[in-house]
Write a protein that holds these residues in place. Structure first.
Motif, PDB file in Angstrom:
ATOM      1  N   ALA A 148      28.935  49.040  25.189  1.00  0.00           N
ATOM      2  CA  ALA A 148      30.183  49.199  25.937  1.00  0.00           C
ATOM      3  C   ALA A 148      30.295  47.999  26.871  1.00  0.00           C
ATOM      4  O   ALA A 148      29.281  47.422  27.281  1.00  0.00           O
ATOM      5  CB  ALA A 148      30.191  50.497  26.735  1.00  0.00           C
ATOM      6  N   VAL A 149      31.530  47.628  27.189  1.00  0.00           N
ATOM      7  CA  VAL A 149      31.767  46.493  28.089  1.00  0.00           C
ATOM      8  C   VAL A 149      32.784  46.903  29.146  1.00  0.00           C
ATOM      9  O   VAL A 149      33.860  47.425  28.817  1.00  0.00           O
ATOM     10  CB  VAL A 149      32.283  45.258  27.320  1.00  0.00           C
ATOM     11  N   ALA A 150      32.436  46.669  30.396  1.00  0.00           N
ATOM     12  CA  ALA A 150      33.348  46.916  31.518  1.00  0.00           C
ATOM     13  C   ALA A 150      33.842  45.560  32.009  1.00  0.00           C
ATOM     14  O   ALA A 150      33.040  44.691  32.338  1.00  0.00           O
ATOM     15  CB  ALA A 150      32.627  47.664  32.637  1.00  0.00           C
ATOM     16  N   VAL A 151      35.163  45.399  32.023  1.00  0.00           N
ATOM     17  CA  VAL A 151      35.765  44.130  32.434  1.00  0.00           C
ATOM     18  C   VAL A 151      36.496  44.339  33.753  1.00  0.00           C
ATOM     19  O   VAL A 151      37.462  45.094  33.832  1.00  0.00           O
ATOM     20  CB  VAL A 151      36.744  43.612  31.368  1.00  0.00           C
ATOM     21  N   PHE A 152      36.033  43.644  34.784  1.00  0.00           N
ATOM     22  CA  PHE A 152      36.622  43.742  36.120  1.00  0.00           C
ATOM     23  C   PHE A 152      37.495  42.511  36.384  1.00  0.00           C
ATOM     24  O   PHE A 152      37.418  41.522  35.641  1.00  0.00           O
ATOM     25  CB  PHE A 152      35.510  43.860  37.169  1.00  0.00           C
ATOM     26  N   PRO A 153      38.331  42.536  37.403  1.00  0.00           N
ATOM     27  CA  PRO A 153      39.138  41.361  37.720  1.00  0.00           C
ATOM     28  C   PRO A 153      38.269  40.111  37.823  1.00  0.00           C
ATOM     29  O   PRO A 153      37.164  40.143  38.371  1.00  0.00           O
ATOM     30  CB  PRO A 153      39.757  41.733  39.076  1.00  0.00           C
ATOM     31  N   GLY A 154      38.788  39.019  37.278  1.00  0.00           N
ATOM     32  CA  GLY A 154      38.022  37.774  37.301  1.00  0.00           C
ATOM     33  C   GLY A 154      38.886  36.595  36.921  1.00  0.00           C
ATOM     34  O   GLY A 154      40.087  36.726  36.665  1.00  0.00           O
ATOM     35  N   LEU A 167      38.841  48.304  30.961  1.00  0.00           N
ATOM     36  CA  LEU A 167      39.509  47.259  31.737  1.00  0.00           C
ATOM     37  C   LEU A 167      39.865  47.810  33.118  1.00  0.00           C
ATOM     38  O   LEU A 167      40.790  48.612  33.265  1.00  0.00           O
ATOM     39  CB  LEU A 167      40.760  46.795  30.997  1.00  0.00           C
ATOM     40  N   PHE A 168      39.113  47.374  34.117  1.00  0.00           N
ATOM     41  CA  PHE A 168      39.306  47.860  35.484  1.00  0.00           C
ATOM     42  C   PHE A 168      40.414  47.078  36.184  1.00  0.00           C
ATOM     43  O   PHE A 168      40.426  45.852  36.180  1.00  0.00           O
ATOM     44  CB  PHE A 168      38.017  47.689  36.295  1.00  0.00           C
ATOM     45  N   GLY A 169      41.354  47.817  36.805  1.00  0.00           N
ATOM     46  CA  GLY A 169      42.352  47.174  37.653  1.00  0.00           C
ATOM     47  C   GLY A 169      43.657  46.882  36.961  1.00  0.00           C
ATOM     48  O   GLY A 169      43.986  45.709  36.712  1.00  0.00           O
TER      49      GLY A 169
END
Length: 295
Positions: free
Chosen positions: A206-212, A239-241
Motif C-alpha cells: 500500500a502507498v500513502a501519498v501526502f502533500p508534496g 491520497l491525503f489532502g
C-alpha cells in the motif's frame, strides 16, 4: 546441507577469504602498490568509473533487496510526501522566521498542511501496532524516503511503538541525512533515483501519498503509470489532502481532455485521516486489525 557441509564442499575460497590472504601476505613493492594490482571488487576508483555504471546499478538493486530479505521484511506501507511541511510543534517557529510577505504566506500555507505530519505519524503507528506476520515475514513495515517532514513523521510513528522502519535516502548535492527515527540497519542510501524508486515499490503493499512537491509528484505519477499500464498489479493508493491535490492537479480536466479515462481516477482513494486510510487498506486485503491510536 548444513553450513559445515557447505563449507567443506567448497572448492574455491570465498572472496572475503581471498581478500584476507592479500592483507596477511602483503608485501610493499612497486608492483603490489600499483592500482592495477588491487582486487577489482576492492578497488573503489575502478568501481566508480563511467564504464562500471551497470555494475553499480546491480549493486544498488542487490544490496537493499538482500538486506531487507535478511531482515524478514515481507511487504511495506510506503509513505510519500513533502520534505518541507513542518511538524505541528514547529509551525510557529517557521512563520516567525519569514522575513517578507511572500515568505510569510508560504509559511502559512505549509502550516495549514502540518496536520498531515500528524496523520502520517498516526498511520505509521496504527500499521506498526498491528505487527502483521505472514509466512514468517513482517508485513506493512513502514518505509519512507528517510528524510525530514512527512518522511520523518512516518518513521517516527513506527519507532514510537517499537517497530522497525525503513528509510531510503538519496545522495544530493546539498546535505541529506536519515532522520533519527529510521532503524539503523534499515537505513539505505542511493546514488540512482531509479533504483530508489524501484525499491519503494518492490515490496509495497500500500502507498500513502501526502502533500508534496516535485519529488512526491514524480513518485506518485510513476506509481499511477505503472498500474494504469498494467506493469504493476493494483495496490491501495491513499491520497491525503483533497484540498491540496485538487488545487495543484486538475484531475477532472485530464478526463475532460481525454488524456486519461475516468476509471483511471479510481486508481487512488482520497482520504483525510490515518484511520480512513488504514480502514481502506484492511478492507482491501481482508485484514482484521485496527488498534487505537494513543496520543
Amino acid at each position: 546441507m548444513t553450513e559445515e557441509e557447505k563449507r567443506l564442499s567448497r572448492r574455491f575460497y570465498k572472496a572475503e577469504q581471498e581478500a584476507g590472504f592479500v592483507e596477511k601476505h602483503a608485501t610493499r613493492t612497486a608492483q603490489t602498490q600499483s592500482a592495477s594490482y588491487k582486487l577489482a571488487f576492492r578497488d573503489t576508483e575502478f568501481l566508480l568509473r563511467e564504464e562500471l555504471r551497470p555494475v553499480r546499478f546491480q549493486l544498488e538493486l542487490l544490496k537493499t533487496e538482500m538486506l531487507l530479505d535478511e531482515a524478514g521484511i515481507g511487504s511495506t506501507l510506503v509513505c510519500y510526501g513533502s520534505a518541507r511541511i513542518p511538524a505541528p510543534e514547529k509551525v510557529e517557529e517557521r512563520i516567525a522566521a519569514a522575513t517578507t510577505p511572500e515568505e510569510k504566506a508560504i509559511a502559512e500555507r505549509l502550516a495549514a498542511n502540518a496536520r498531515y505530519y500528524d496523520e502520517a505519524r498516526k498511520l505509521a503507528r496504527i500499521a506498526s501496532q498491528c505487527a502483521i506476520v505472514e509466512k514468517g515475514m513482517r508485513q506493512f513495515v513502514i518505509c519512507s524516503g528517510g528524510g525530514p517532514s512527512i518522511m520523518e513523521a512516518a518513521n517516527r510513528g513506527a519507532s514510537e511503538v517499537g517497530a522497525e522502519t525503513i528509510g531510503l535516502n538519496i545522495v544530493l548535492p546539498h546535505e541529506q541525512a536519515p532522520n533519527p527515527y529510521v532503524t539503523p540497519r534499515l537505513a539505505f542510501q542511493f546514488h540512482y533515483f531509479a533504483l530508489r524508486k524501484m525499491h519503494f515499490l518492490l515490496r509495497a503493499r500500500a502507498v500513502a501519498v501526502f502533500p508534496g512537491g516535485f519529488g512526491t509528484f514524480d513518485e506518485f505519477f510513476e506509481l499511477l503509470t505503472l498500474i494504469q499500464t498494467g506493469k504493476m498489479k493494483p495496490i491501495p493508493i491513499l491520497l491525503f489532502g483533497a484540498e491540496f491535490w485538487n488545487r495543484v492537479v486538475n484531475f477532472e480536466a485530464l478526463v475532460e481532455e481525454g488524456v486519461v479515462n475516468r476509471r483511471d481516477l479510481e486508481l487512488f482513494t482520497p482520504v483525510e485521516t490515518a484511520e480512513d486510510a488504514w480502514e481502506h487498506i484492511t478492507g482491501y486485503y481482508g485484514i482484521d486489525c485496527f488498534p487505537k491510536f494513543a496520543e
